[in-house]
Scaffold this motif. Structure first.
Motif, mmCIF file in Angstrom:
data_model
loop_
_atom_site.group_PDB
_atom_site.id
_atom_site.type_symbol
_atom_site.label_atom_id
_atom_site.label_comp_id
_atom_site.label_asym_id
_atom_site.label_seq_id
_atom_site.Cartn_x
_atom_site.Cartn_y
_atom_site.Cartn_z
ATOM 1 N N ILE A 173 -16.263 -21.688 22.494
ATOM 2 C CA ILE A 173 -17.084 -21.996 23.687
ATOM 3 C C ILE A 173 -18.235 -22.952 23.323
ATOM 4 O O ILE A 173 -18.570 -23.190 22.190
ATOM 5 C CB ILE A 173 -17.726 -20.824 24.533
ATOM 6 C CG1 ILE A 173 -18.502 -20.156 23.627
ATOM 7 C CG2 ILE A 173 -16.291 -20.088 24.863
ATOM 8 C CD1 ILE A 173 -19.179 -18.776 24.282
ATOM 9 N N ALA A 174 -18.948 -23.479 24.342
ATOM 10 C CA ALA A 174 -20.142 -24.391 24.103
ATOM 11 C C ALA A 174 -21.096 -23.810 23.194
ATOM 12 O O ALA A 174 -21.581 -24.364 22.106
ATOM 13 C CB ALA A 174 -20.636 -25.138 25.532
ATOM 14 N N THR A 175 -21.848 -22.770 23.765
ATOM 15 C CA THR A 175 -22.791 -21.923 23.122
ATOM 16 C C THR A 175 -22.565 -20.424 23.152
ATOM 17 O O THR A 175 -22.215 -20.253 24.341
ATOM 18 C CB THR A 175 -24.028 -22.567 23.586
ATOM 19 O OG1 THR A 175 -24.227 -23.884 23.917
ATOM 20 C CG2 THR A 175 -25.380 -22.073 22.837
ATOM 21 N N ALA A 176 -23.121 -19.810 22.177
ATOM 22 C CA ALA A 176 -23.044 -18.392 22.207
ATOM 23 C C ALA A 176 -24.459 -17.760 21.615
ATOM 24 O O ALA A 176 -24.971 -18.184 20.710
ATOM 25 C CB ALA A 176 -21.878 -17.686 21.480
ATOM 26 N N MET A 215 -9.849 -24.540 30.889
ATOM 27 C CA MET A 215 -9.770 -25.339 32.172
ATOM 28 C C MET A 215 -10.574 -26.234 31.988
ATOM 29 O O MET A 215 -10.590 -27.175 33.238
ATOM 30 C CB MET A 215 -10.062 -24.374 33.149
ATOM 31 C CG MET A 215 -9.077 -23.190 33.539
ATOM 32 S SD MET A 215 -9.302 -22.226 34.694
ATOM 33 C CE MET A 215 -9.512 -23.206 36.188
ATOM 34 N N GLY A 216 -11.433 -26.452 31.088
ATOM 35 C CA GLY A 216 -12.231 -27.855 31.051
ATOM 36 C C GLY A 216 -13.964 -27.374 31.643
ATOM 37 O O GLY A 216 -14.694 -28.352 31.531
ATOM 38 N N SER A 220 -3.553 -28.845 24.957
ATOM 39 C CA SER A 220 -4.757 -28.813 24.239
ATOM 40 C C SER A 220 -5.816 -28.718 24.971
ATOM 41 O O SER A 220 -6.000 -29.589 26.041
ATOM 42 C CB SER A 220 -4.620 -29.820 23.317
ATOM 43 O OG SER A 220 -3.538 -29.669 22.387
ATOM 44 N N ASN A 221 -6.954 -27.910 24.652
ATOM 45 C CA ASN A 221 -8.193 -27.868 25.265
ATOM 46 C C ASN A 221 -9.098 -28.690 24.976
ATOM 47 O O ASN A 221 -8.694 -29.697 23.996
ATOM 48 C CB ASN A 221 -8.913 -26.620 25.208
ATOM 49 C CG ASN A 221 -9.226 -26.099 23.978
ATOM 50 O OD1 ASN A 221 -9.542 -26.947 23.055
ATOM 51 N ND2 ASN A 221 -9.519 -24.909 23.921
ATOM 52 N N LEU A 222 -10.237 -29.019 25.270
ATOM 53 C CA LEU A 222 -11.418 -30.175 25.013
ATOM 54 C C LEU A 222 -11.737 -30.007 23.383
ATOM 55 O O LEU A 222 -11.986 -30.947 22.742
ATOM 56 C CB LEU A 222 -12.542 -29.825 25.729
ATOM 57 C CG LEU A 222 -12.554 -30.123 27.393
ATOM 58 C CD1 LEU A 222 -13.826 -30.052 27.961
ATOM 59 C CD2 LEU A 222 -11.910 -31.538 27.572
ATOM 60 N N LEU A 223 -11.265 -28.798 22.843
ATOM 61 C CA LEU A 223 -11.679 -28.650 21.342
ATOM 62 C C LEU A 223 -10.497 -28.986 20.707
ATOM 63 O O LEU A 223 -10.212 -29.031 19.209
ATOM 64 C CB LEU A 223 -12.295 -27.211 20.979
ATOM 65 C CG LEU A 223 -13.403 -27.051 21.661
ATOM 66 C CD1 LEU A 223 -13.904 -25.462 21.520
ATOM 67 C CD2 LEU A 223 -14.612 -27.758 21.516
#
Length: 229
Positions: free
Chosen positions: A43-46, A22-23, A184-187
């Motif tokens: 995801i951004a960070t894990a 969803m951004g 497509s998502n941001l990645l």
């Protein structure tokens, strides 16, 4: 928005993926390395973190996110202790998952902003899916009124949307409709999404895979279940 999801099991990881699609920016944390490894590229960070340890939990960017979601479900004690530590650290914007009534009561005592009960909701939706013979997601908007999204039943295929009246829907009101598309998502990862259809449209017909969003009472939904059965 930025979200921190603590607990990256089946529920937490799917939630993280959907929010990313969803951004939103999602930060994930889990005590199990295998769960972090499975989600880290989406995801951004894990982080690998024991959220029941106050020092470890405090090291996460708690003050830099809009919402903390405690998605731990299978470990009752870890869930409650994590929420308690978050509250001690001054975090107020918390959603937390509850697995039963006792768990929910304790979370209510800890004054989390929202309690999530995915298992109960999934069971409720499954009952509706069995009745409608299609996938269903529901939202209660009043004591006796629900909004439901479900895949268009076969008997409605190729009907004009303008003909899907309350009589055809056994007392339900068609609020909107959507159609599956690939996005497509941001990645750059491709996934299924839904496109809202331009209603009212005199020539638009129901196609296989379309989703109907309807509003009505439980008795109206039961009437529709009986019709489809």
């Amino acid at each position: 928005m930025r979200y921190l999801i603590i607990g990256l099991g089946i529920y937490g990881s799917n939630l993280a993926r959907d929010l990313t699609d969803m951004g939103h920016e999602v930060i994930g944390a889990d005590v199990r390395a295998v769960n972090v490894e499975a989600i880290k590229d989406y995801i951004a960070t894990a982080y690998i973190v024991d959220s029941t340890d106050e020092a470890s939990l405090a090291a996460l960017p708690l003050k830099n996110v809009d919402l903390v979601i405690v998605a731990i479900g299978e470990n009752f004690g870890a869930s409650v202790k994590t929420v308690a530590i978050l509250r001690k650290l001054g975090i107020r914007n918390i959603y937390a998952r509850a697995i039963d009534g006792l768990h929910r009561s304790i979370l209510e005592g800890l004054q989390v902003k929202r309690i999530l009960t995915p298992e109960q909701r999934a069971a409720h939706d499954l009952v509706n899916e069995i009745g409608l013979h299609s996938q269903v997601a529901t939202l209660r908007v009043a004591h006796d009124t629900f909004i439901a999204r479900f895949t268009a039943p076969e008997i409605f295929l190729q009907m004009k949307y303008e003909d899907l009246t309350s009589d055809q829907l056994q007392g339900l009101t068609l609020v909107a409709a959507s159609r599956p598309v690939k996005t497509s998502n941001l990645l750059g990862i491709s996934h299924d999404s839904l496109r809202l259809l331009p209603l009212p449209s005199p020539d638009l017909r129901v196609e296989e895979g379309d989703n109907l969003i309807c509003m009505g009472t439980p008795s109206a939904y039961k009437a529709l279940f009986r019709l489809l059965s």
